[in-house]
Design a protein around this motif. Structure first.
Motif, PDB file in Angstrom:
ATOM      1  N   SER A 113       0.843  -1.195   0.000  1.00 24.26           N
ATOM      2  CA  SER A 113       0.000   0.000   0.000  1.00 24.26           C
ATOM      3  C   SER A 113       0.874   1.240   0.000  1.00 24.26           C
ATOM      4  O   SER A 113       1.952   1.271   0.590  1.00 24.26           O
ATOM      5  CB  SER A 113      -0.928  -0.006   1.219  1.00 24.26           C
ATOM      6  N   GLN A 164      -1.475   5.007  -4.561  1.00 29.74           N
ATOM      7  CA  GLN A 164      -2.781   4.398  -4.817  1.00 29.74           C
ATOM      8  C   GLN A 164      -3.954   5.247  -4.310  1.00 29.74           C
ATOM      9  O   GLN A 164      -5.093   4.769  -4.271  1.00 29.74           O
ATOM     10  CB  GLN A 164      -2.828   3.014  -4.164  1.00 29.74           C
ATOM     11  N   SER A 165      -3.694   6.491  -3.939  1.00 28.93           N
ATOM     12  CA  SER A 165      -4.779   7.367  -3.509  1.00 28.93           C
ATOM     13  C   SER A 165      -5.598   7.796  -4.722  1.00 28.93           C
ATOM     14  O   SER A 165      -5.127   8.561  -5.560  1.00 28.93           O
ATOM     15  CB  SER A 165      -4.220   8.601  -2.794  1.00 28.93           C
ATOM     16  N   HIS A 166      -6.847   7.334  -4.811  1.00 28.45           N
ATOM     17  CA  HIS A 166      -7.650   7.683  -5.983  1.00 28.45           C
ATOM     18  C   HIS A 166      -8.025   9.166  -5.972  1.00 28.45           C
ATOM     19  O   HIS A 166      -8.170   9.790  -7.020  1.00 28.45           O
ATOM     20  CB  HIS A 166      -8.897   6.795  -6.067  1.00 28.45           C
ATOM     21  N   ARG A 183      -5.089  11.087  -7.418  1.00 33.02           N
ATOM     22  CA  ARG A 183      -5.063  10.928  -8.875  1.00 33.02           C
ATOM     23  C   ARG A 183      -6.151  11.777  -9.525  1.00 33.02           C
ATOM     24  O   ARG A 183      -5.937  12.372 -10.584  1.00 33.02           O
ATOM     25  CB  ARG A 183      -5.250   9.456  -9.257  1.00 33.02           C
ATOM     26  N   PRO A 197      -3.682   0.955 -10.930  1.00 30.91           N
ATOM     27  CA  PRO A 197      -3.901   0.420  -9.572  1.00 30.91           C
ATOM     28  C   PRO A 197      -5.365   0.316  -9.166  1.00 30.91           C
ATOM     29  O   PRO A 197      -5.668  -0.291  -8.134  1.00 30.91           O
ATOM     30  CB  PRO A 197      -3.153   1.427  -8.678  1.00 30.91           C
ATOM     31  N   PHE A 198      -6.275   0.883  -9.966  1.00 32.23           N
ATOM     32  CA  PHE A 198      -7.691   0.886  -9.600  1.00 32.23           C
ATOM     33  C   PHE A 198      -8.533  -0.022 -10.492  1.00 32.23           C
ATOM     34  O   PHE A 198      -9.760  -0.050 -10.374  1.00 32.23           O
ATOM     35  CB  PHE A 198      -8.222   2.328  -9.665  1.00 32.23           C
ATOM     36  N   GLY A 219       4.920   1.040  -2.567  1.00 31.76           N
ATOM     37  CA  GLY A 219       4.117   0.726  -3.732  1.00 31.76           C
ATOM     38  C   GLY A 219       4.921   0.253  -4.922  1.00 31.76           C
ATOM     39  O   GLY A 219       4.353  -0.062  -5.973  1.00 31.76           O
TER      40      GLY A 219
END
Length: 272
Positions: A113, A117-119, A122, A138-139, A245
């Protein structure tokens, strides 16, 4: 005489904690280790996500205002986002109290993590025009996140809408700018630079556009400082180790920092 005793019985009324859903909010900190400093790490990132939620609220509304040629409300919204980023810059000072020895005690709990990976982060990048297809990958396993991210990736950014506004105001903007495929970064364009240069040479005539340009520059300036403080904090805590990550860590973050969001607004300062 009016009774100024504060209300004490909330058995049938909404309280402060009810309004803010504090039972849910304050139960979301669940460290995976027994190390004292993991709570700091979790709260640092959770509060950042809350601020980013507000940033998205403001940026999407600001873009709608540009699209409807209603600029003054957009100025307030963009200025608020810049101030939020200043808040986030200072937040890194708190995380910087975490020493390398302390972080190493629970870093393994993170697995793969990562903030990468923070949507929401992004989404902010996409709205500001920083787009790269790898950022979507990543999503892919979460359609509820991937679908809105993909939609934003394909949508005109805040700066794209500012440049389309220039075209609507009579400036000769290349069709390849105003009507391009927005799935990608805007690149330096001579017609856009010429338009903004005209605005800066006669700010009284083009005051709204001049103020818009300065709000955009302020926004990118704040964004750069937020990113830069992230880099220095990461280097202070883990040095040049690879990120959890899988990125190269500090090297990756420094490379990202070099990308300009609104290139014409920076270049014109040399040519003005």
């Amino acid at each position: 005489m009016a009774d100024d005793t504060p209300k004490l019985d909330f058995s049938n009324d909404m309280s402060y904690g009810d309004y803010l859903a504090l039972d849910t909010l304050l139960s979301a900190q669940r460290p995976l280790s027994d190390h004292h400093d993991e709570m700091l790490f979790i709260i640092q990132h959770q509060t950042s996500e809350l601020w980013m939620r507000l940033m998205l609220h403001e940026l999407t509304a600001a873009r709608r205002q540009l699209m409807s040629d209603d600029l003054p409300p957009a100025f307030k919204m963009m200025a608020r986002v810049s101030r939020i980023m200043e808040q986030l810059v200072r937040a890194w000072d708190v995380l910087a109290t975490l020493t390398p020895s302390e972080y190493s005690q629970f870093r393994g709990m993170l697995g793969h993590s990562s903030g990468f990976q923070s949507h929401q982060y992004r989404m902010i990048e996409f709205i500001l025009g920083a787009k790269h297809p790898n950022a979507l990958k990543p999503f892919a396993h979460k359609p509820e996140l991937h679908a809105p991210l993909l939609a934003e990736y394909q949508r005109a950014s805040l700066y794209d809408e500012a440049n389309r506004l220039l075209a609507r105001r009579g400036f000769a903007i290349d069709a390849g700018v105003a009507e391009r495929d927005f799935s990608g970064r805007h690149t330096l364009n001579a017609s856009v630079e010429a338009a903004w240069l005209t605005v800066y040479r006669d700010p009284e005539q083009y005051w709204e556009l001049y103020e818009l340009a300065e709000e955009l520059v302020d926004l990118e300036d704040s964004f750069r400082q937020w990113r830069f403080r992230h880099i220095t904090t990461v280097e202070r805590v883990i040095g040049f180790k690879r990120g959890t990550g899988g990125s190269s860590g500090v090297a990756y973050l420094k490379a990202v920092l070099e990308h300009e969001l609104f290139p014409e607004l920076w270049k014109l300062r040399t040519n003005l």
